[in-house]
Design a protein around this motif. Sequence first.
Motif, short mmCIF file in Angstrom:
data_model
loop_
_atom_site.label_atom_id
_atom_site.label_comp_id
_atom_site.label_asym_id
_atom_site.label_seq_id
_atom_site.Cartn_x
_atom_site.Cartn_y
_atom_site.Cartn_z
N GLY A 1 -29.92 -64.40 -19.53
CA GLY A 1 -29.85 -64.89 -18.30
C GLY A 1 -29.95 -66.56 -18.04
N GLU A 2 -30.61 -67.31 -19.24
CA GLU A 2 -30.45 -68.49 -19.06
C GLU A 2 -29.42 -69.21 -19.37
OE1 GLU A 2 -33.33 -69.53 -22.22
OE2 GLU A 2 -35.00 -68.93 -21.04
N VAL A 3 -28.33 -68.52 -20.12
CA VAL A 3 -27.00 -68.87 -20.14
C VAL A 3 -26.11 -68.75 -19.21
CG1 VAL A 3 -24.88 -68.88 -21.61
CG2 VAL A 3 -27.10 -68.87 -22.76
N LEU A 4 -26.44 -67.69 -18.57
CA LEU A 4 -25.57 -67.33 -17.15
C LEU A 4 -25.92 -68.42 -16.16
CD1 LEU A 4 -25.96 -63.43 -16.95
CD2 LEU A 4 -23.91 -64.77 -16.98
N ILE A 5 -27.28 -68.90 -16.08
CA ILE A 5 -27.58 -69.87 -15.07
C ILE A 5 -26.95 -71.39 -15.42
CG2 ILE A 5 -29.60 -71.20 -14.25
CD1 ILE A 5 -31.38 -68.75 -14.29
N GLU A 6 -26.89 -71.54 -16.55
CA GLU A 6 -26.33 -72.79 -16.80
C GLU A 6 -24.65 -72.61 -16.71
OE1 GLU A 6 -25.65 -75.61 -20.95
OE2 GLU A 6 -27.16 -73.75 -21.20
N PHE A 7 -24.01 -71.56 -17.00
CA PHE A 7 -22.66 -71.18 -16.82
C PHE A 7 -22.41 -71.61 -15.01
CE2 PHE A 7 -21.74 -69.88 -20.96
CZ PHE A 7 -20.17 -69.97 -21.19
N ARG A 8 -23.37 -70.81 -14.39
CA ARG A 8 -22.97 -71.02 -13.13
C ARG A 8 -23.01 -72.49 -12.42
NH1 ARG A 8 -27.94 -68.76 -8.99
NH2 ARG A 8 -28.76 -70.43 -9.81
N GLY B 1 -33.07 -72.99 -6.00
CA GLY B 1 -32.19 -72.17 -6.36
C GLY B 1 -31.10 -72.05 -5.22
N ASP B 2 -31.46 -72.94 -4.11
CA ASP B 2 -30.44 -73.16 -3.11
C ASP B 2 -29.48 -74.23 -3.60
OD1 ASP B 2 -31.91 -71.62 -1.25
OD2 ASP B 2 -33.24 -73.37 -0.41
N ALA B 3 -28.20 -74.13 -2.91
CA ALA B 3 -27.27 -75.11 -3.30
C ALA B 3 -27.02 -75.99 -2.25
CB ALA B 3 -25.95 -74.19 -3.66
N ILE B 4 -26.33 -77.12 -2.59
CA ILE B 4 -25.75 -78.12 -1.75
C ILE B 4 -24.31 -78.09 -2.10
CG2 ILE B 4 -25.56 -80.63 -1.24
CD1 ILE B 4 -28.51 -80.99 -2.24
N SER B 5 -23.45 -77.64 -1.05
CA SER B 5 -22.00 -77.62 -1.29
C SER B 5 -21.23 -78.67 -0.46
CB SER B 5 -21.83 -76.12 -0.68
OG SER B 5 -22.15 -75.09 -1.40
N LEU B 6 -20.45 -79.16 -1.31
CA LEU B 6 -19.61 -80.57 -0.50
C LEU B 6 -18.26 -80.41 -0.88
CD1 LEU B 6 -21.88 -83.30 -2.40
CD2 LEU B 6 -22.17 -82.43 -0.14
N LEU B 7 -17.42 -80.56 0.35
CA LEU B 7 -16.20 -80.81 0.33
C LEU B 7 -15.76 -82.17 -0.32
CD1 LEU B 7 -13.46 -79.36 1.25
CD2 LEU B 7 -13.68 -80.54 3.36
#
Length: 325
Positions: A12-19, A115-121
């Motif tokens: 689970g920790e690795v998946l978070i790092e990969f994401r 857990g929220d994301a900032i998404s940038l173009l």
Amino acid sequence: MAVSEQRKEKNGEVLIEFRASFFAMKRLTSFPWTVIENDELAEFILDLLKQTCLHPLCRRFPPSVRYRRLFLSELIKRQEAAACDPLDELYDALAEALGVEETPECYKSYFLPSGDAISLLENVALISEGTTGLVTWEAALYLTEWVLQNQQVFTGRSVLELGSGVGLTGIGICRSCSPNRFIFSDCHASVLQKLRENVQLNGLSEQTSPSVRVDELDWTTASDETIRDIGCDTVIAADVVYDPDVAGSLVKLLVKILNCSSAERKLEIFICSTVRNPETYDGFKRQLETAGISHRVMSEPVPNVFPYDRLAPIELIKLFRVQEG
């Protein structure tokens, strides 16, 4: 804790790092591939796809086409090397990526501790349209990490960001620190256009959030009247000291900002720089001193929140009038 539970927690920790690494488009060689054991690879790859290429965020704000192709090809190579049964979802994802036309723009997403994301173009190329302002640079990531650790510095304040670029730090402040007002600024037309798009796609539209503005601000021509109209009591900037001429214009602007500041609330100025050229950076500090501005290095450790390389030294300084330092 049972071995299977320990492995599940580790995965689970690795998946978070990969994401986090995938959506920030970090170099594939830096991913923690070696922690995955062959006897669990097939199941892990499926979980990994759900956290990356099949994640809803990837549908809305996808990393570059080339990056997704390379990522999926690496997964296939590792699956084949481990002699795992072929995974239809993996090959379907690659076929989809191969069928998409490459573009000069892509999205990068940075996950906040919430857990929220900032998404940038952003632009795929580091330098395009005659500017470096269309991508996120390391000092902006570092400054945003410092902001998240020191949210009280910006709560209830009127903040001006110089050279906002694509907007990471400012959006992070608006999303996490509850400033009274926030003014993004830049001077390049293409940067301002992309900055406005990023502010809007992160829910900070100037129309829906009157406390948020995106202003054109040319450091060489900004008047005292313009600075007083902005009315900031906190100023930030990241990765703006990369050229002696630019640094000189910045120092002159900072002098104006200090001279126009209100006596009611003490002005705070923070400049964060990746020190790629020590001579240029030292020259900036000498110009500050000559202009009557002292500085203090903010030396407290800043924990890593975002996946990026701190290969070059990054320094955050707070500025004062000499008599205030």
